[in-house]
Design a protein around this motif. Structure first.
Motif, PDB file in Angstrom:
ATOM      1  N   SER A 293     -79.938 -14.753  78.169  1.00 23.63           N
ATOM      2  CA  SER A 293     -79.626 -14.579  76.752  1.00 23.63           C
ATOM      3  C   SER A 293     -78.142 -14.807  76.514  1.00 23.63           C
ATOM      4  O   SER A 293     -77.294 -14.300  77.257  1.00 23.63           O
ATOM      5  CB  SER A 293     -80.005 -13.168  76.287  1.00 23.63           C
ATOM      6  OG  SER A 293     -81.404 -12.983  76.332  1.00 23.63           O
ATOM      7  N   VAL A 294     -77.850 -15.593  75.483  1.00 27.34           N
ATOM      8  CA  VAL A 294     -76.481 -15.780  75.020  1.00 27.34           C
ATOM      9  C   VAL A 294     -76.369 -15.093  73.664  1.00 27.34           C
ATOM     10  O   VAL A 294     -77.131 -15.396  72.744  1.00 27.34           O
ATOM     11  CB  VAL A 294     -76.137 -17.282  74.895  1.00 27.34           C
ATOM     12  CG1 VAL A 294     -74.777 -17.473  74.239  1.00 27.34           C
ATOM     13  CG2 VAL A 294     -76.171 -17.948  76.269  1.00 27.34           C
ATOM     14  N   PHE A 295     -75.445 -14.153  73.549  1.00 26.48           N
ATOM     15  CA  PHE A 295     -75.281 -13.380  72.317  1.00 26.48           C
ATOM     16  C   PHE A 295     -74.113 -13.951  71.516  1.00 26.48           C
ATOM     17  O   PHE A 295     -73.042 -14.220  72.069  1.00 26.48           O
ATOM     18  CB  PHE A 295     -75.021 -11.918  72.644  1.00 26.48           C
ATOM     19  CG  PHE A 295     -76.181 -11.242  73.331  1.00 26.48           C
ATOM     20  CD1 PHE A 295     -77.172 -10.612  72.590  1.00 26.48           C
ATOM     21  CD2 PHE A 295     -76.287 -11.253  74.715  1.00 26.48           C
ATOM     22  CE1 PHE A 295     -78.244  -9.998  73.208  1.00 26.48           C
ATOM     23  CE2 PHE A 295     -77.361 -10.641  75.352  1.00 26.48           C
ATOM     24  CZ  PHE A 295     -78.333 -10.015  74.602  1.00 26.48           C
ATOM     25  N   VAL A 296     -74.338 -14.117  70.224  1.00 28.50           N
ATOM     26  CA  VAL A 296     -73.335 -14.731  69.355  1.00 28.50           C
ATOM     27  C   VAL A 296     -73.111 -13.828  68.145  1.00 28.50           C
ATOM     28  O   VAL A 296     -74.071 -13.411  67.481  1.00 28.50           O
ATOM     29  CB  VAL A 296     -73.789 -16.126  68.873  1.00 28.50           C
ATOM     30  CG1 VAL A 296     -72.652 -16.820  68.117  1.00 28.50           C
ATOM     31  CG2 VAL A 296     -74.272 -16.981  70.036  1.00 28.50           C
ATOM     32  N   THR A 297     -71.858 -13.529  67.859  1.00 27.91           N
ATOM     33  CA  THR A 297     -71.520 -12.758  66.665  1.00 27.91           C
ATOM     34  C   THR A 297     -71.507 -13.695  65.465  1.00 27.91           C
ATOM     35  O   THR A 297     -70.791 -14.705  65.461  1.00 27.91           O
ATOM     36  CB  THR A 297     -70.147 -12.086  66.815  1.00 27.91           C
ATOM     37  OG1 THR A 297     -70.193 -11.196  67.944  1.00 27.91           O
ATOM     38  CG2 THR A 297     -69.782 -11.294  65.572  1.00 27.91           C
ATOM     39  N   LEU A 347     -74.620 -23.676  77.147  1.00 27.23           N
ATOM     40  CA  LEU A 347     -74.660 -23.251  75.747  1.00 27.23           C
ATOM     41  C   LEU A 347     -73.464 -22.373  75.420  1.00 27.23           C
ATOM     42  O   LEU A 347     -72.859 -22.507  74.349  1.00 27.23           O
ATOM     43  CB  LEU A 347     -75.960 -22.493  75.475  1.00 27.23           C
ATOM     44  CG  LEU A 347     -76.130 -21.963  74.054  1.00 27.23           C
ATOM     45  CD1 LEU A 347     -76.145 -23.106  73.048  1.00 27.23           C
ATOM     46  CD2 LEU A 347     -77.421 -21.144  73.931  1.00 27.23           C
ATOM     47  N   LEU A 348     -73.115 -21.472  76.330  1.00 23.14           N
ATOM     48  CA  LEU A 348     -71.980 -20.580  76.115  1.00 23.14           C
ATOM     49  C   LEU A 348     -70.698 -21.375  75.876  1.00 23.14           C
ATOM     50  O   LEU A 348     -69.970 -21.151  74.895  1.00 23.14           O
ATOM     51  CB  LEU A 348     -71.830 -19.668  77.337  1.00 23.14           C
ATOM     52  CG  LEU A 348     -71.066 -18.368  77.162  1.00 23.14           C
ATOM     53  CD1 LEU A 348     -71.878 -17.380  76.358  1.00 23.14           C
ATOM     54  CD2 LEU A 348     -70.756 -17.783  78.546  1.00 23.14           C
ATOM     55  N   VAL A 349     -70.428 -22.328  76.757  1.00 22.82           N
ATOM     56  CA  VAL A 349     -69.201 -23.127  76.644  1.00 22.82           C
ATOM     57  C   VAL A 349     -69.223 -23.972  75.381  1.00 22.82           C
ATOM     58  O   VAL A 349     -68.218 -24.082  74.661  1.00 22.82           O
ATOM     59  CB  VAL A 349     -69.039 -24.025  77.896  1.00 22.82           C
ATOM     60  CG1 VAL A 349     -67.892 -25.015  77.699  1.00 22.82           C
ATOM     61  CG2 VAL A 349     -68.806 -23.161  79.129  1.00 22.82           C
ATOM     62  N   GLY A 355     -65.987 -22.558  68.137  1.00 24.34           N
ATOM     63  CA  GLY A 355     -65.392 -21.418  67.448  1.00 24.34           C
ATOM     64  C   GLY A 355     -66.227 -20.164  67.375  1.00 24.34           C
ATOM     65  O   GLY A 355     -65.817 -19.193  66.721  1.00 24.34           O
ATOM     66  N   TRP A 356     -67.358 -20.127  68.047  1.00 28.29           N
ATOM     67  CA  TRP A 356     -68.205 -18.936  68.002  1.00 28.29           C
ATOM     68  C   TRP A 356     -67.744 -17.897  69.020  1.00 28.29           C
ATOM     69  O   TRP A 356     -67.277 -18.255  70.106  1.00 28.29           O
ATOM     70  CB  TRP A 356     -69.662 -19.296  68.288  1.00 28.29           C
ATOM     71  CG  TRP A 356     -70.279 -20.146  67.232  1.00 28.29           C
ATOM     72  CD1 TRP A 356     -70.473 -21.495  67.270  1.00 28.29           C
ATOM     73  CD2 TRP A 356     -70.778 -19.716  65.958  1.00 28.29           C
ATOM     74  NE1 TRP A 356     -71.063 -21.939  66.117  1.00 28.29           N
ATOM     75  CE2 TRP A 356     -71.266 -20.853  65.281  1.00 28.29           C
ATOM     76  CE3 TRP A 356     -70.875 -18.482  65.322  1.00 28.29           C
ATOM     77  CZ2 TRP A 356     -71.827 -20.798  64.011  1.00 28.29           C
ATOM     78  CZ3 TRP A 356     -71.436 -18.417  64.063  1.00 28.29           C
ATOM     79  CH2 TRP A 356     -71.910 -19.560  63.421  1.00 28.29           C
ATOM     80  N   VAL A 357     -67.896 -16.635  68.695  1.00 22.40           N
ATOM     81  CA  VAL A 357     -67.608 -15.541  69.612  1.00 22.40           C
ATOM     82  C   VAL A 357     -68.905 -15.231  70.356  1.00 22.40           C
ATOM     83  O   VAL A 357     -69.905 -14.835  69.737  1.00 22.40           O
ATOM     84  CB  VAL A 357     -67.106 -14.280  68.876  1.00 22.40           C
ATOM     85  CG1 VAL A 357     -66.889 -13.145  69.848  1.00 22.40           C
ATOM     86  CG2 VAL A 357     -65.838 -14.593  68.107  1.00 22.40           C
ATOM     87  N   THR A 358     -68.900 -15.425  71.675  1.00 23.64           N
ATOM     88  CA  THR A 358     -70.122 -15.296  72.459  1.00 23.64           C
ATOM     89  C   THR A 358     -69.926 -14.390  73.657  1.00 23.64           C
ATOM     90  O   THR A 358     -68.798 -14.133  74.081  1.00 23.64           O
ATOM     91  CB  THR A 358     -70.602 -16.669  72.956  1.00 23.64           C
ATOM     92  OG1 THR A 358     -69.675 -17.148  73.932  1.00 23.64           O
ATOM     93  CG2 THR A 358     -70.715 -17.663  71.834  1.00 23.64           C
ATOM     94  N   HIS A 359     -71.032 -13.913  74.202  1.00 22.04           N
ATOM     95  CA  HIS A 359     -71.033 -13.213  75.487  1.00 22.04           C
ATOM     96  C   HIS A 359     -72.455 -13.178  76.008  1.00 22.04           C
ATOM     97  O   HIS A 359     -73.402 -13.458  75.280  1.00 22.04           O
ATOM     98  CB  HIS A 359     -70.459 -11.791  75.342  1.00 22.04           C
ATOM     99  CG  HIS A 359     -71.306 -10.888  74.531  1.00 22.04           C
ATOM    100  ND1 HIS A 359     -72.299 -10.114  75.057  1.00 22.04           N
ATOM    101  CD2 HIS A 359     -71.304 -10.623  73.180  1.00 22.04           C
ATOM    102  CE1 HIS A 359     -72.877  -9.409  74.099  1.00 22.04           C
ATOM    103  NE2 HIS A 359     -72.303  -9.708  72.951  1.00 22.04           N
ATOM    104  N   ARG A 360     -72.587 -12.835  77.284  1.00 22.09           N
ATOM    105  CA  ARG A 360     -73.904 -12.723  77.903  1.00 22.09           C
ATOM    106  C   ARG A 360     -74.335 -11.277  77.927  1.00 22.09           C
ATOM    107  O   ARG A 360     -73.525 -10.392  77.984  1.00 22.09           O
ATOM    108  CB  ARG A 360     -73.896 -13.274  79.305  1.00 22.09           C
ATOM    109  CG  ARG A 360     -73.866 -14.794  79.322  1.00 22.09           C
ATOM    110  CD  ARG A 360     -74.508 -15.312  80.572  1.00 22.09           C
ATOM    111  NE  ARG A 360     -74.437 -16.747  80.634  1.00 22.09           N
ATOM    112  CZ  ARG A 360     -74.683 -17.448  81.729  1.00 22.09           C
ATOM    113  NH1 ARG A 360     -74.996 -16.800  82.839  1.00 22.09           N
ATOM    114  NH2 ARG A 360     -74.646 -18.753  81.728  1.00 22.09           N
TER     115      ARG A 360
END
Length: 360
Positions: A293-297, A347-349, A355-360
């Motif tokens: 899962s990749v989480f995006v704000t 996908l994360l990179v 410009g998206w703020v992401t985390h796993r």
């Protein structure tokens, strides 16, 4: 007997709720004439207004009757449909052995039992009524066909044709095996979801403020109509009861392990749960693949979710699933993009570069 082996219509749908109206809409999309009947004239008018068909007239002669009524009414409505015409009759109820027994135990209906073939689409929603219906409800979803030994081959073929017309995928089971299967994958999970959700009723606000996607996932189906699910479970009591006894044994073992601080025993129970999640088939019935899962704000502004999805497409990564968790304390949401584990880093990179703020 009506023509069988190739569905040309008319198709009569008895019961214009969510599933019945969705069947009607899918048949209309395929160009079939659809006749609607229901105890509620208002439901028939609503379904007709949605383009699902027209009210049945006394002189209509359907080729196939689809019974889409609550479980307690299945047996009587099926027998009435068999007596009313020479049509093939199927039903879309979530229990199969009890309606068949009702048909076979009724001397008048039993003479026509060869024209009855039970079936059950594994698709639905916690919502109900014709306004919740959609012509795409069954696309790609399993639809069980459960013929009994005395069913006419042509009748079985006609029901199979219906399944293909609405875009579903045929699954063959006996009525008894079907009821054991749905107890395992639907009825007992619903009961457990309801028990977990009940722990939230009356909970302090400061506890509920911590709610996230996990508790929403576990309790989603608990929002279904209690009267309907009461009928479903009562109609499949033997299979459901057997599984609940197994579950009670595991729950007792888990309570004992937690109380005695037996980490190994607890972890063993949790490992079996992990194995169960891996046993669930993936897309198109294939074995489930490992995902991350990749989480995006995501800001809570118009168009932001569409922009995120467009950027995910631009990254050339196939998104397997998407979930949205709204942050009640901030004007943002947390979007979970589920992808094949080999594609997670890519996908994360890609999203971070946009410009998206992401985390796993």
């Amino acid at each position: 007997m009506a023509e069988t082996g190739r569905l040309v219509g008319p198709v009569e749908v008895v019961g214009t709720g969510l599933v019945g109206t969705s069947v009607a809409l899918a048949c209309r999309r395929a160009g079939l004439e659809v006749l609607l009947s229901d105890r509620s004239d208002e439901h028939v008018r609503t379904a007709s207004g949605l383009g699902a068909g027209r009210a049945r007239r006394p002189d209509d002669r359907p080729q196939l009757v689809v019974v889409a009524v609550p479980p307690d009414a299945l047996g009587p409505v099926i027998t009435a449909a068999l007596a009313a015409s020479d049509a093939v009759v199927t039903d879309v109820g979530s229990i199969k052995a009890r309606p068949l027994a009702h048909v076979l135990e009724d001397p008048a209906a039993a003479r026509h039992a060869s024209r009855y073939v039970g079936s059950h689409p594994m698709a639905g929603s916690e919502h109900s009524g014709p306004l919740a219906a959609t012509e795409t409800l069954f696309e790609g979803r399993p639809w069980a066909i459960t013929p009994h030994p005395g069913a006419d081959v042509g009748a079985v073929e006609l029901v199979e044709d219906l399944v293909r017309v609405v875009g579903a995928v045929v699954a063959w089971l006996t009525p008894e095996e079907h009821d054991r299967a749905v107890a395992r994958i639907s009825h007992v999970p619903h009961l457990v979801s309801s028990l977990v959700a009940a722990r939230l009723a009356g909970a302090p606000d400061n506890h509920l403020s911590l709610s996230g996607q996990g508790v929403r996932d576990v309790t989603r189906v608990a929002a279904g109509d209690p009267r309907l699910y009461g009928q479903i479970v009562a109609g499949n009591a033997a299979a459901v009861g057997e599984l609940l006894v197994e579950l009670r044994g595991d729950l007792d073992a888990m309570i004992a392990a937690i109380g005695a601080d037996e980490r190994g025993d607890l972890e063993q129970l949790l490992e079996v749960g992990v194995a169960g999640t891996r046993a669930i088939p993936g897309k198109h019935g294939a074995p489930a693949t490992a995902t991350v899962s990749v989480f995006v704000t995501v800001p809570d502004h118009p168009g932001e979710l569409a922009r995120l999805l467009a950027d995910a497409v631009a990254s050339e990564v196939n998104v397997e699933d998407i979930r949205i968790d709204h942050d009640t304390s901030r004007p943002t949401g947390l979007v979970e993009l589920v992808v094949d584990e080999r594609s997670g880093e890519r996908l994360l990179v890609s999203l971070e570069s946009r410009g998206w703020v992401t985390h796993r």
